[in-house]
Design an enzyme around this catalytic site. Sequence first.
Site, mmCIF file in Angstrom:
data_model
loop_
_atom_site.group_PDB
_atom_site.id
_atom_site.type_symbol
_atom_site.label_atom_id
_atom_site.label_comp_id
_atom_site.label_asym_id
_atom_site.label_seq_id
_atom_site.Cartn_x
_atom_site.Cartn_y
_atom_site.Cartn_z
ATOM 1 N N ASP A 75 -23.519 2.107 -0.441
ATOM 2 C CA ASP A 75 -22.769 2.103 -1.694
ATOM 3 C C ASP A 75 -23.755 1.706 -2.788
ATOM 4 O O ASP A 75 -24.891 1.297 -2.502
ATOM 5 C CB ASP A 75 -21.584 1.098 -1.638
ATOM 6 C CG ASP A 75 -20.468 1.431 -2.639
ATOM 7 O OD1 ASP A 75 -20.753 1.495 -3.856
ATOM 8 O OD2 ASP A 75 -19.326 1.611 -2.207
ATOM 9 N N ILE A 81 -11.273 2.446 -0.065
ATOM 10 C CA ILE A 81 -11.183 3.141 1.226
ATOM 11 C C ILE A 81 -12.328 2.699 2.127
ATOM 12 O O ILE A 81 -12.141 2.417 3.318
ATOM 13 C CB ILE A 81 -11.269 4.680 1.031
ATOM 14 C CG1 ILE A 81 -10.086 5.184 0.220
ATOM 15 C CG2 ILE A 81 -11.339 5.389 2.382
ATOM 16 C CD1 ILE A 81 -10.245 6.607 -0.287
ATOM 17 N N GLY A 82 -13.527 2.635 1.529
ATOM 18 C CA GLY A 82 -14.739 2.404 2.334
ATOM 19 C C GLY A 82 -14.665 1.157 3.202
ATOM 20 O O GLY A 82 -15.078 1.186 4.375
ATOM 21 N N ASN A 112 -17.057 12.623 -10.113
ATOM 22 C CA ASN A 112 -17.266 12.715 -8.665
ATOM 23 C C ASN A 112 -18.127 13.901 -8.230
ATOM 24 O O ASN A 112 -18.806 13.834 -7.196
ATOM 25 C CB ASN A 112 -15.917 12.736 -7.947
ATOM 26 C CG ASN A 112 -15.217 11.387 -8.046
ATOM 27 O OD1 ASN A 112 -15.799 10.411 -8.514
ATOM 28 N ND2 ASN A 112 -13.959 11.317 -7.616
ATOM 29 N N GLY A 136 -20.023 5.037 0.099
ATOM 30 C CA GLY A 136 -18.906 4.507 -0.690
ATOM 31 C C GLY A 136 -18.228 3.407 0.112
ATOM 32 O O GLY A 136 -17.030 3.150 -0.040
ATOM 33 N N HIS A 167 -6.108 20.098 -0.604
ATOM 34 C CA HIS A 167 -5.625 18.722 -0.755
ATOM 35 C C HIS A 167 -5.349 18.399 -2.222
ATOM 36 O O HIS A 167 -6.022 17.592 -2.837
ATOM 37 C CB HIS A 167 -6.625 17.724 -0.144
ATOM 38 C CG HIS A 167 -6.191 16.300 -0.339
ATOM 39 N ND1 HIS A 167 -5.087 15.775 0.304
ATOM 40 C CD2 HIS A 167 -6.664 15.322 -1.138
ATOM 41 C CE1 HIS A 167 -4.915 14.531 -0.081
ATOM 42 N NE2 HIS A 167 -5.856 14.226 -0.969
ATOM 43 N N ASP A 188 -2.680 14.088 4.651
ATOM 44 C CA ASP A 188 -1.479 14.915 4.475
ATOM 45 C C ASP A 188 -0.723 15.052 5.801
ATOM 46 O O ASP A 188 0.510 15.056 5.828
ATOM 47 C CB ASP A 188 -1.874 16.293 3.920
ATOM 48 C CG ASP A 188 -2.611 16.173 2.598
ATOM 49 O OD1 ASP A 188 -2.179 15.363 1.757
ATOM 50 O OD2 ASP A 188 -3.629 16.865 2.405
ATOM 51 N N ARG A 234 0.873 11.622 6.638
ATOM 52 C CA ARG A 234 2.097 11.418 5.835
ATOM 53 C C ARG A 234 3.244 12.267 6.372
ATOM 54 O O ARG A 234 4.379 11.789 6.483
ATOM 55 C CB ARG A 234 1.811 11.808 4.382
ATOM 56 C CG ARG A 234 0.977 10.782 3.654
ATOM 57 C CD ARG A 234 0.507 11.305 2.318
ATOM 58 N NE ARG A 234 -0.081 10.241 1.530
ATOM 59 C CZ ARG A 234 -0.992 10.438 0.585
ATOM 60 N NH1 ARG A 234 -1.422 11.664 0.313
ATOM 61 N NH2 ARG A 234 -1.471 9.419 -0.093
ATOM 62 N N ARG A 286 -7.864 8.119 -8.850
ATOM 63 C CA ARG A 286 -6.962 8.424 -9.970
ATOM 64 C C ARG A 286 -6.262 7.193 -10.503
ATOM 65 O O ARG A 286 -6.048 6.226 -9.780
ATOM 66 C CB ARG A 286 -5.853 9.363 -9.493
ATOM 67 C CG ARG A 286 -6.245 10.778 -9.357
ATOM 68 C CD ARG A 286 -5.023 11.670 -9.359
ATOM 69 N NE ARG A 286 -4.279 11.673 -8.117
ATOM 70 C CZ ARG A 286 -3.048 12.181 -8.001
ATOM 71 N NH1 ARG A 286 -2.422 12.676 -9.074
ATOM 72 N NH2 ARG A 286 -2.427 12.186 -6.841
HETATM 73 N N1 NAD Z 1 -9.044 12.981 0.728
HETATM 74 C C1 NAD Z 1 -8.031 12.180 0.549
HETATM 75 O O1 NAD Z 1 -6.972 12.348 1.150
HETATM 76 C C2 NAD Z 1 -8.173 10.982 -0.351
HETATM 77 C C3 NAD Z 1 -7.237 9.932 -0.262
HETATM 78 C C4 NAD Z 1 -7.397 8.822 -1.077
HETATM 79 C C5 NAD Z 1 -8.460 8.783 -1.983
HETATM 80 N N2 NAD Z 1 -9.342 9.810 -2.045
HETATM 81 C C6 NAD Z 1 -10.484 9.748 -2.955
HETATM 82 O O2 NAD Z 1 -11.488 8.902 -2.410
HETATM 83 C C7 NAD Z 1 -12.329 8.422 -3.467
HETATM 84 C C8 NAD Z 1 -12.547 6.914 -3.337
HETATM 85 O O3 NAD Z 1 -11.350 6.227 -3.526
HETATM 86 P P1 NAD Z 1 -11.302 4.606 -3.470
HETATM 87 O O4 NAD Z 1 -9.906 4.231 -3.663
HETATM 88 O O5 NAD Z 1 -12.039 4.121 -2.287
HETATM 89 O O6 NAD Z 1 -12.141 4.263 -4.791
HETATM 90 P P2 NAD Z 1 -12.910 2.892 -5.118
HETATM 91 O O7 NAD Z 1 -13.265 2.928 -6.564
HETATM 92 O O8 NAD Z 1 -12.142 1.730 -4.604
HETATM 93 O O9 NAD Z 1 -14.230 3.009 -4.241
HETATM 94 C C9 NAD Z 1 -15.194 3.970 -4.475
HETATM 95 C C10 NAD Z 1 -16.533 3.421 -4.071
HETATM 96 O O10 NAD Z 1 -17.498 4.444 -4.338
HETATM 97 C C11 NAD Z 1 -18.652 3.774 -4.800
HETATM 98 N N3 NAD Z 1 -19.542 4.692 -5.488
HETATM 99 C C12 NAD Z 1 -19.492 5.128 -6.766
HETATM 100 N N4 NAD Z 1 -20.534 5.938 -7.013
HETATM 101 C C13 NAD Z 1 -21.233 6.016 -5.875
HETATM 102 C C14 NAD Z 1 -22.422 6.704 -5.500
HETATM 103 N N5 NAD Z 1 -23.108 7.451 -6.366
HETATM 104 N N6 NAD Z 1 -22.863 6.556 -4.224
HETATM 105 C C15 NAD Z 1 -22.180 5.775 -3.351
HETATM 106 N N7 NAD Z 1 -21.071 5.107 -3.652
HETATM 107 C C16 NAD Z 1 -20.611 5.233 -4.895
HETATM 108 C C17 NAD Z 1 -18.137 2.660 -5.685
HETATM 109 O O11 NAD Z 1 -19.125 1.659 -5.900
HETATM 110 C C18 NAD Z 1 -16.953 2.170 -4.868
HETATM 111 O O12 NAD Z 1 -17.323 1.136 -3.999
HETATM 112 C C19 NAD Z 1 -11.642 8.849 -4.764
HETATM 113 O O13 NAD Z 1 -12.263 9.992 -5.275
HETATM 114 C C20 NAD Z 1 -10.221 9.179 -4.324
HETATM 115 O O14 NAD Z 1 -9.590 10.094 -5.175
HETATM 116 C C21 NAD Z 1 -9.207 10.886 -1.258
HETATM 117 O O1 LMR Z 2 -3.686 11.024 -4.764
HETATM 118 C C1 LMR Z 2 -4.865 10.697 -4.881
HETATM 119 O O2 LMR Z 2 -5.457 10.727 -5.965
HETATM 120 C C2 LMR Z 2 -5.613 10.186 -3.684
HETATM 121 C C3 LMR Z 2 -5.463 11.058 -2.484
HETATM 122 O O3 LMR Z 2 -5.873 12.361 -2.704
HETATM 123 C C4 LMR Z 2 -4.111 10.996 -1.878
HETATM 124 O O4 LMR Z 2 -3.576 12.037 -1.491
HETATM 125 O O5 LMR Z 2 -3.567 9.883 -1.734
#
Ligand code: NAD
Ligand code: LMR
Length: 336
Positions: free
Chosen positions: A57, A36-37, A117, A31, A200, A173, A176, A104
């Site tokens: 990705d 994030i990536g 996902n 990703g 989370h 978390d 923050r 989201r």
């Molecule tokens: N754990 C945490 O604290 C936390 C915090 C923030 C976001 N997140 C989660 O992280 C995820 C990504 O968020 P983001 O803002 O980077 O989203 P984003 O849409 O900007 O990026 C996601 C990336 O995943 C890629 N992708 C989609 N399907 C794929 C696959 N099958 N294989 C590989 N890559 C693939 C997309 O092409 C894209 O580049 C979301 O599910 C979000 O909810 C988690």
């Molecule tokens: O809130 C979200 O959907 C992304 C992530 O889990 C966060 O805590 O920021």
Amino acid sequence: MLKQVTKQLALQGVRQFSVSQQNNYKVTVCGAAGGIGQPLSLLLKQNPLVTDLSLYDIVHTPGVAADLSHIDTKSKTAGFIGADQLADSLKGSDVVVIPAGVPRKPGMTRDDLFNVNAGIIKDISNSIAKNCPKALVAIITNPVNTCVPIAAEILKKAGVYDPKRLFGVSTLDVVRARAFIGHALGVDPQTVQIPVIGGHSGVTILPVLSQSQPLFKGNQDAIEKLTVRIQEAGTEVVKAKAGAGSATLSMAYAGARFAGSLLKGLNGEKNVIECSYVQSNITEATFFSTPLVLGKNGLQENLGLPKLNDYEKKLLEAAIPELKKNIQKGIDFANA
Ligand SMILES: NC(=O)c1ccc[n+]([C@@H]2O[C@H](COP(=O)([O-])OP(=O)(O)OC[C@H]3O[C@@H](n4cnc5c(N)ncnc54)[C@H](O)[C@@H]3O)[C@@H](O)[C@H]2O)c1
Ligand SMILES: O=C(O)C[C@H](O)C(=O)O
């Protein structure tokens, strides 16, 4: 003078080279072209323990890799695009960090991301099982509470599951909580210690404010307000981004910190402690985040529940049924 400087630089170069011989880890980001990536990969490119940075990705990774490869740090960067290249991206990985999947929008819960996902985590986990079964795997993708059990079931089915090597990333978390407490107390957030346990999402996020150091000073009302703010901080960002996604930059920072701690543990550093969502027998929820000691094989020791006051015990009671539901949903999906 010039000669002396050149000699010094050469000596530094020799020293850097000898360090790289001991600390050569491959990290794959799945990703890597996302919100994030990309910043996560940028931060990992600066980690001296990383020698191979593999960017996977379904879009844009050749460009992201070309861009990052011009940074003057020692790791080699390679881009892999599309499902056909997933295996090659993973082979030889010591650590795999997964922020692949949809984020989201306002009004959504993290659980609303499950339909898209869950399948992404299943596919990547299947490939990890085949191509780098010994890697430490850190899942950022939401819903984390459910995605980690999905990965565990897939790895189990492939006969390669090691609960010490699978982590849900709840570091944001903690980051923050440190930021909010530090600013409230007027101290450097980097000096704040605070366990955030549970899962989370919403009520499953349990900041143990009674154990923060320095102690968060405030009456019960202030404690409850801060607790809810930490639990809802993701939603705060989702609302502020108004449809453009969720936390990316703070998550990249938190993800790089967690991956960095996994690497330090692999590299034999002592007393590396992080909270993370792992298989657990500490509570009735079979996955649960508590402070962990990280070591050469991933999870070295689970430090268990911190001391909880009565308010925090109530929060724990509220978290457990929600966590159990989230976990079961993942198990059912993986075994359907
Ligand atoms: N754990 C945490 O604290 C936390 C915090 C923030 C976001 N997140 C989660 O992280 C995820 C990504 O968020 P983001 O803002 O980077 O989203 P984003 O849409 O900007 O990026 C996601 C990336 O995943 C890629 N992708 C989609 N399907 C794929 C696959 N099958 N294989 C590989 N890559 C693939 C997309 O092409 C894209 O580049 C979301 O599910 C979000 O909810 C988690
Ligand atoms: O809130 C979200 O959907 C992304 C992530 O889990 C966060 O805590 O920021």
